[in-house]
Design a protein around this motif. Structure first.
Motif, PDB file in Angstrom:
ATOM      1  N   GLY A  69      -8.450  12.882   3.756  1.00 51.67           N
ATOM      2  CA  GLY A  69      -8.534  12.743   2.082  1.00 51.67           C
ATOM      3  C   GLY A  69      -7.285  12.833   1.231  1.00 51.67           C
ATOM      4  O   GLY A  69      -7.421  12.762  -0.018  1.00 51.67           O
ATOM      5  N   ILE A  70      -6.360  13.257   1.851  1.00 53.86           N
ATOM      6  CA  ILE A  70      -5.131  13.755   0.979  1.00 53.86           C
ATOM      7  C   ILE A  70      -4.168  12.723   0.460  1.00 53.86           C
ATOM      8  O   ILE A  70      -3.362  12.530  -0.296  1.00 53.86           O
ATOM      9  N   GLY A  71      -4.472  11.351   1.031  1.00 51.11           N
ATOM     10  CA  GLY A  71      -3.786  10.047   0.625  1.00 51.11           C
ATOM     11  C   GLY A  71      -2.838   9.699   1.642  1.00 51.11           C
ATOM     12  O   GLY A  71      -1.573   8.934   1.281  1.00 51.11           O
ATOM     13  N   LYS A  72      -2.781   9.898   2.769  1.00 50.98           N
ATOM     14  CA  LYS A  72      -1.585   9.714   3.799  1.00 50.98           C
ATOM     15  C   LYS A  72      -1.499   8.266   4.213  1.00 50.98           C
ATOM     16  O   LYS A  72      -0.558   7.698   4.114  1.00 50.98           O
ATOM     17  N   THR A  73      -2.778   7.599   4.387  1.00 50.35           N
ATOM     18  CA  THR A  73      -2.733   6.064   4.665  1.00 50.35           C
ATOM     19  C   THR A  73      -2.189   5.533   3.747  1.00 50.35           C
ATOM     20  O   THR A  73      -1.278   4.335   3.638  1.00 50.35           O
ATOM     21  N   THR A  74      -2.751   5.394   2.290  1.00 54.95           N
ATOM     22  CA  THR A  74      -2.429   4.888   1.018  1.00 54.95           C
ATOM     23  C   THR A  74      -1.019   4.981   1.042  1.00 54.95           C
ATOM     24  O   THR A  74      -0.326   4.130   0.733  1.00 54.95           O
ATOM     25  N   LEU A  75      -0.258   6.331   1.115  1.00 50.51           N
ATOM     26  CA  LEU A  75       1.156   6.310   1.135  1.00 50.51           C
ATOM     27  C   LEU A  75       1.937   5.762   2.271  1.00 50.51           C
ATOM     28  O   LEU A  75       2.961   4.918   1.785  1.00 50.51           O
ATOM     29  N   ALA A  76       1.465   5.711   3.264  1.00 48.63           N
ATOM     30  CA  ALA A  76       2.091   4.994   4.438  1.00 48.63           C
ATOM     31  C   ALA A  76       2.223   3.364   4.277  1.00 48.63           C
ATOM     32  O   ALA A  76       3.239   2.819   4.308  1.00 48.63           O
ATOM     33  N   LEU A  77       0.995   3.067   3.598  1.00 47.53           N
ATOM     34  CA  LEU A  77       0.807   1.455   3.235  1.00 47.53           C
ATOM     35  C   LEU A  77       1.870   1.151   2.121  1.00 47.53           C
ATOM     36  O   LEU A  77       2.450  -0.087   2.299  1.00 47.53           O
ATOM     37  N   HIS A  78       2.114   1.956   1.316  1.00 47.88           N
ATOM     38  CA  HIS A  78       2.781   1.585   0.064  1.00 47.88           C
ATOM     39  C   HIS A  78       4.313   1.576   0.463  1.00 47.88           C
ATOM     40  O   HIS A  78       5.056   0.782   0.108  1.00 47.88           O
ATOM     41  N   ILE A  79       4.796   2.505   1.460  1.00 43.42           N
ATOM     42  CA  ILE A  79       6.120   2.913   1.750  1.00 43.42           C
ATOM     43  C   ILE A  79       6.349   1.345   2.768  1.00 43.42           C
ATOM     44  O   ILE A  79       7.319   0.751   2.565  1.00 43.42           O
ATOM     45  N   ALA A  80       5.370   1.095   3.534  1.00 45.33           N
ATOM     46  CA  ALA A  80       5.477   0.072   4.505  1.00 45.33           C
ATOM     47  C   ALA A  80       5.831  -1.326   3.653  1.00 45.33           C
ATOM     48  O   ALA A  80       6.727  -2.196   4.073  1.00 45.33           O
ATOM     49  N   LYS A  81       5.157  -1.740   2.640  1.00 44.49           N
ATOM     50  CA  LYS A  81       5.081  -2.690   1.677  1.00 44.49           C
ATOM     51  C   LYS A  81       6.428  -3.044   0.904  1.00 44.49           C
ATOM     52  O   LYS A  81       7.106  -4.060   0.676  1.00 44.49           O
ATOM     53  N   GLN A  82       7.158  -1.705   0.639  1.00 36.64           N
ATOM     54  CA  GLN A  82       8.478  -1.549  -0.047  1.00 36.64           C
ATOM     55  C   GLN A  82       9.497  -2.114   0.788  1.00 36.64           C
ATOM     56  O   GLN A  82      10.540  -2.243   0.202  1.00 36.64           O
ATOM     57  N   ARG A  83       9.307  -2.170   2.004  1.00 41.48           N
ATOM     58  CA  ARG A  83      10.185  -2.274   3.176  1.00 41.48           C
ATOM     59  C   ARG A  83      10.569  -4.030   3.034  1.00 41.48           C
ATOM     60  O   ARG A  83      11.562  -4.284   3.909  1.00 41.48           O
ATOM     61  N   ARG A  84       9.590  -4.783   2.516  1.00 38.43           N
ATOM     62  CA  ARG A  84       9.807  -6.090   2.590  1.00 38.43           C
ATOM     63  C   ARG A  84       9.802  -6.830   3.699  1.00 38.43           C
ATOM     64  O   ARG A  84      10.465  -7.877   3.930  1.00 38.43           O
ATOM     65  N   ARG A  85       8.946  -6.381   4.812  1.00 41.80           N
ATOM     66  CA  ARG A  85       8.792  -6.873   6.000  1.00 41.80           C
ATOM     67  C   ARG A  85       7.367  -6.995   6.142  1.00 41.80           C
ATOM     68  O   ARG A  85       6.580  -6.341   5.609  1.00 41.80           O
ATOM     69  N   PRO A  86       6.912  -7.770   7.412  1.00 44.93           N
ATOM     70  CA  PRO A  86       5.416  -7.765   7.546  1.00 44.93           C
ATOM     71  C   PRO A  86       4.849  -6.634   7.903  1.00 44.93           C
ATOM     72  O   PRO A  86       5.523  -5.873   8.608  1.00 44.93           O
ATOM     73  N   VAL A  87       3.634  -6.422   7.414  1.00 46.27           N
ATOM     74  CA  VAL A  87       3.041  -5.075   7.706  1.00 46.27           C
ATOM     75  C   VAL A  87       1.862  -5.084   8.715  1.00 46.27           C
ATOM     76  O   VAL A  87       1.075  -5.944   8.530  1.00 46.27           O
ATOM     77  N   LEU A  88       1.837  -4.142   9.843  1.00 49.76           N
ATOM     78  CA  LEU A  88       0.739  -4.274  10.689  1.00 49.76           C
ATOM     79  C   LEU A  88       0.165  -2.895  10.565  1.00 49.76           C
ATOM     80  O   LEU A  88       0.597  -1.950  10.756  1.00 49.76           O
ATOM     81  N   LEU A  89      -1.171  -2.990  10.596  1.00 49.85           N
ATOM     82  CA  LEU A  89      -1.843  -1.786  10.409  1.00 49.85           C
ATOM     83  C   LEU A  89      -2.640  -1.511  11.603  1.00 49.85           C
ATOM     84  O   LEU A  89      -3.652  -2.273  11.871  1.00 49.85           O
ATOM     85  N   ILE A  90      -2.574  -0.526  12.613  1.00 50.58           N
ATOM     86  CA  ILE A  90      -3.264  -0.115  13.450  1.00 50.58           C
ATOM     87  C   ILE A  90      -4.156   1.056  13.455  1.00 50.58           C
ATOM     88  O   ILE A  90      -3.406   2.118  12.892  1.00 50.58           O
ATOM     89  N   ASN A  91      -5.392   1.081  13.565  1.00 48.17           N
ATOM     90  CA  ASN A  91      -6.151   2.238  13.417  1.00 48.17           C
ATOM     91  C   ASN A  91      -6.539   2.763  14.803  1.00 48.17           C
ATOM     92  O   ASN A  91      -7.074   2.292  15.789  1.00 48.17           O
ATOM     93  N   GLY A  92      -5.924   4.086  15.026  1.00 45.59           N
ATOM     94  CA  GLY A  92      -6.246   4.696  16.234  1.00 45.59           C
ATOM     95  C   GLY A  92      -7.757   4.919  16.607  1.00 45.59           C
ATOM     96  O   GLY A  92      -8.343   5.472  15.832  1.00 45.59           O
ATOM     97  N   ASN A  93      -7.929   4.838  17.816  1.00 46.22           N
ATOM     98  CA  ASN A  93      -9.251   4.874  18.533  1.00 46.22           C
ATOM     99  C   ASN A  93      -9.082   5.181  19.953  1.00 46.22           C
ATOM    100  O   ASN A  93      -8.292   4.731  20.642  1.00 46.22           O
TER     101      ASN A  93
END
Length: 303
Positions: A47-71
């Protein structure tokens, strides 16, 4: 696993939250490490905001983004690819009436895994809660990060590996090992990434996140965040990670905003909301139910 491409920004204040000093520092450092070829690893309480921050940074790189959920059920086949079935081709040639010719060809069909595509095309991968996947599966990333190749073992393909695209990068996120369902990550993998700990953020940053997520006024968000932080401080330092997270402030703000509840410690509706959302998590700090209730209402009355 989800692939994110060409994502439109939020219509509200959106990215303004990341102009807070707390986030600006993290983002600047993360970009430096990623640009230098090192993966970044955000770790901290849920709940600290890790995923949201990671996605924000990823999108700023101007490359396609892939989200993998660990399980725990994630396999090499999911990441690399596999032969998933057969392709059957049948040709019935009856061009000459007196000649009946049938040709049939059956071959296995290969389907690329998401990581295969990401490595080959230079995506930015956000591997969310990677320690929920089994360490054997995560071993793939050792070769990707160290040798710059994705091994294709166990796939029956003629090539044994593919080379990693120069624009490929990874952002990992994880919760502490004490959380249920989390595996101990291998040291060899952790040694290849830059780990940034998101333990706690200041109230100003938390307020900005709450405003961004809920569109509630900044004044109301400040009161809610201050209340949640006071309740969190009732726990001993070692128990805080298991009590209240930033999500508690967001949940209170969302309900208050949606139902136009007055943010006031004398308002019975507001007190009920605060009690409902914070009561159970605070019991992780060793308080009994009635004591928890009294302490929460005491802090709520200060609003």
């Amino acid at each position: 696993m989800t692939s994110l491409k060409d994502i439109k920004p939020r219509a509200s204040s959106g990215e303004d939250v990341y102009n807070e000093p707390y986030f600006k520092s993290l983002i600047k450092r993360s970009f430096r490490y990623l640009s230098a070829g090192y993966p970044v690893h955000f770790t901290g309480p849920s709940g600290i905001g890790k995923t949201t921050l990671a996605l924000h940074i990823a999108k700023q790189r101007r490359r396609p983004v892939l989200l993998i959920n660990g399980n725990k059920d994630l396999t090499n086949e999911d990441l690399i690819g596999a032969y998933t079935g057969y392709r059957r081709k049948k040709l019935n040639d009856n061009f000459v009436r007196s000649v009946h010719k049938i040709e049939e060809n059956v071959s296995e069909e290969w389907v690329n895994g998401r990581l295969y595509e990401a490595v080959k095309e230079g995506y930015t991968v956000v591997y969310d809660e990677f320690t929920r996947s089994q360490p054997d599966t995560n071993n793939l990333f050792l070769s990707i990060l160290e040798e710059g190749i994705l091994p294709l073992y166990g796939t029956k393909r003629t090539e044994s590996y593919i080379e990693v695209h120069p624009d490929f990068s990874v952002i990992f996120t994880s919760n502490p090992v004490e959380y249920a369902g989390v595996y101990q990550s291998q040291d060899a993998l952790l040694d290849r990434m830059v780990t940034l700990s998101l333990e706690t953020m200041d109230e100003q940053a938390e307020t900005a996140v709450v405003v961004n997520k809920t569109s509630i006024s900044e004044q109301k968000a400040e009161k809610i965040v201050a209340f949640v932080n006071r309740v969190r401080d009732l726990c001993e330092e070692e128990d805080k990670a298991f009590s209240l997270s930033l999500r508690a402030s967001i949940m209170i703000a969302q309900i208050v905003k949606r139902y136009d509840v007055k943010v006031d410690g004398d308002n019975e509706e507001f007190k009920d909301i605060c009690l409902d959302i914070t009561h159970f998590p605070l019991q992780a700090c060793g308080y009994d139910s009635e004591e928890v209730r009294e302490r929460i209402l005491e802090e709520c009355s200060k609003i």
